[in-house]
Enzyme design. Sequence first.
Site, PDB file in Angstrom:
ATOM      1  N   CYS B  78     -32.506 -51.490  11.866  1.00  0.00           N
ATOM      2  CA  CYS B  78     -33.310 -52.579  12.438  1.00  0.00           C
ATOM      3  C   CYS B  78     -34.720 -52.115  12.789  1.00  0.00           C
ATOM      4  O   CYS B  78     -35.549 -52.001  11.904  1.00  0.00           O
ATOM      5  CB  CYS B  78     -32.589 -53.200  13.635  1.00  0.00           C
ATOM      6  SG  CYS B  78     -33.259 -54.816  14.082  1.00  0.00           S
ATOM      7  N   HIS B 174     -26.920 -53.631  12.383  1.00  0.00           N
ATOM      8  CA  HIS B 174     -26.591 -52.620  13.393  1.00  0.00           C
ATOM      9  C   HIS B 174     -25.141 -52.151  13.274  1.00  0.00           C
ATOM     10  O   HIS B 174     -24.281 -52.616  14.020  1.00  0.00           O
ATOM     11  CB  HIS B 174     -26.767 -53.212  14.793  1.00  0.00           C
ATOM     12  CG  HIS B 174     -28.176 -53.565  15.140  1.00  0.00           C
ATOM     13  ND1 HIS B 174     -29.091 -52.639  15.572  1.00  0.00           N
ATOM     14  CD2 HIS B 174     -28.832 -54.744  15.131  1.00  0.00           C
ATOM     15  CE1 HIS B 174     -30.244 -53.231  15.818  1.00  0.00           C
ATOM     16  NE2 HIS B 174     -30.124 -54.514  15.550  1.00  0.00           N
ATOM     17  N   GLU B 176     -24.001 -49.592  14.420  1.00  0.00           N
ATOM     18  CA  GLU B 176     -23.672 -48.921  15.688  1.00  0.00           C
ATOM     19  C   GLU B 176     -23.092 -49.891  16.712  1.00  0.00           C
ATOM     20  O   GLU B 176     -22.536 -49.461  17.721  1.00  0.00           O
ATOM     21  CB  GLU B 176     -24.915 -48.199  16.242  1.00  0.00           C
ATOM     22  CG  GLU B 176     -26.005 -49.085  16.855  1.00  0.00           C
ATOM     23  CD  GLU B 176     -26.973 -49.710  15.835  1.00  0.00           C
ATOM     24  OE1 GLU B 176     -26.681 -49.684  14.631  1.00  0.00           O
ATOM     25  OE2 GLU B 176     -28.015 -50.237  16.276  1.00  0.00           O
TER      26      GLU B 176
END
Lengths: 295, 197
Positions: B78, B174, B176
Amino acid sequence: MSEAVGTARVKRGMAEMLKGGVIMDVVNAEQAKIAQDAGACAVMALERVPADIRAQGGVARMSDPDMIDKIKAAVTIPVMAKARIGHFVEARILEALGVDYIDESEVLTPADFENHIDKWDYKVPFVCGATNLGEALRRINEGAAMIRSKGEAGTGDVSNAMMHMRKIGGEIRRLSSMREDELYVAAKELQAPYALVKEVAETGKLPVVLFTAGGIATPADAALMMQMGADGVFIGSGIFKSGDPAARALACVKATTFFDDAKVVADASRGLGEAMVGINVADLPAPHRLAERGW
Amino acid sequence: MKIGVLALQGDFREHLLAAKQAGHAGLTVRRSEELAEVDALILPGGESTTIAQLARTFDLFIDIKKRIADGMPVYGSCAGMILLADRIVDGANGQETFGGLDMTVRRNAFGRQVDSFESDLNFDGAQMHAVFIRAPWVEELSDSVQVLSDVMAADGKRHPVAVRQGALFATSFHPELTTDLRVHRYFFDQVCAGAIK
């Protein structure tokens, strides 16, 4: 599932991206640009900073949509705006304006003295204030995707923010040390849903990002709150009510990132000019204390 | 491998966790000395203007550019994708990037937060679920940049959301924020493994 907007993950995830950052109150496009250039991770668009709301009195409401639009046009970072507690129409307006986060805020005059907004029903995420763990979990239960500990906004006195961070942290640590069969009573005492209480007891943290707000005026204040376990800080009146806003804004950004490095915080604290003139929270009569709003 | 995560602002803790879960040492990078210690770097999600400002202020900017030029593997998610792009559109006035990926990235291309979304997508031949938050997309890219994933946007066109050029790798989304480690493993196993001597 192919594509979904406004999910809990997307709303809470937005707050994850703000971590380690400083969110600054701004009242016009020019201030918003100063904040962005100094490294703010978001701005809070409002008509009067808390110090002025305090000084001028009267009913404090959602900001003028034109003002919010101008700030949105001026910066690329996320723009937040405040709605009154329980004022679900102000919240709908802010959602329609396309703000990135709504702060259901005690700094504005509450619209409802019993209920907060049902925040699950919105695509836009909400941040809410809390003075203790029970209040934080009630807000999360209503759909808040981010929590900020309350301080006493517009004072430049960090003591209330400290008290509430200690309270929230202490209550989380207490839950983590309890036997599982004691969590039912803990939920009753916290006046919070059992499922959330159990989740906090297991993970040792809130299920959403926790920022600090209220009374933060110096780089040292910002670093203090980060060391107390905040994921990031809101600075309201502290920047644009000071002598040199651009320098103070950058200094607070530096101190938030390097909160555990006293040398960096010391360097950041040099040459900032006048800090905002403070008000001791203890000198404020009880009806003028904003942190006590919210239920 | 020592995987550094740029820890100036953003969701760096989640990337550190992913590195550790994939069996690598994850180290925070906020200073030049820390950058010198790592084999590869992850640029996390966050605000690209904030991260660039702090990198400049703490003298990391030039050092990161130099490591990128020297071939250090870097993954950006991002905001990290924006920071790896040679060119950006809809950025802040005068916004700088580390660069390295020969492409143009549009900031907040999918819209504001109310337009942030979750979606299934195909990444390098595998189905996965991805989270996009005020996400950028790749607007234009050179032939040397490989597209690993794209999605259909509201404009009715498909836009690249995962790209690679040599040791540099970036996603608009994302990974994560999910428990799926496949994107991180792709970086460690496919991108880093070839690039680190």
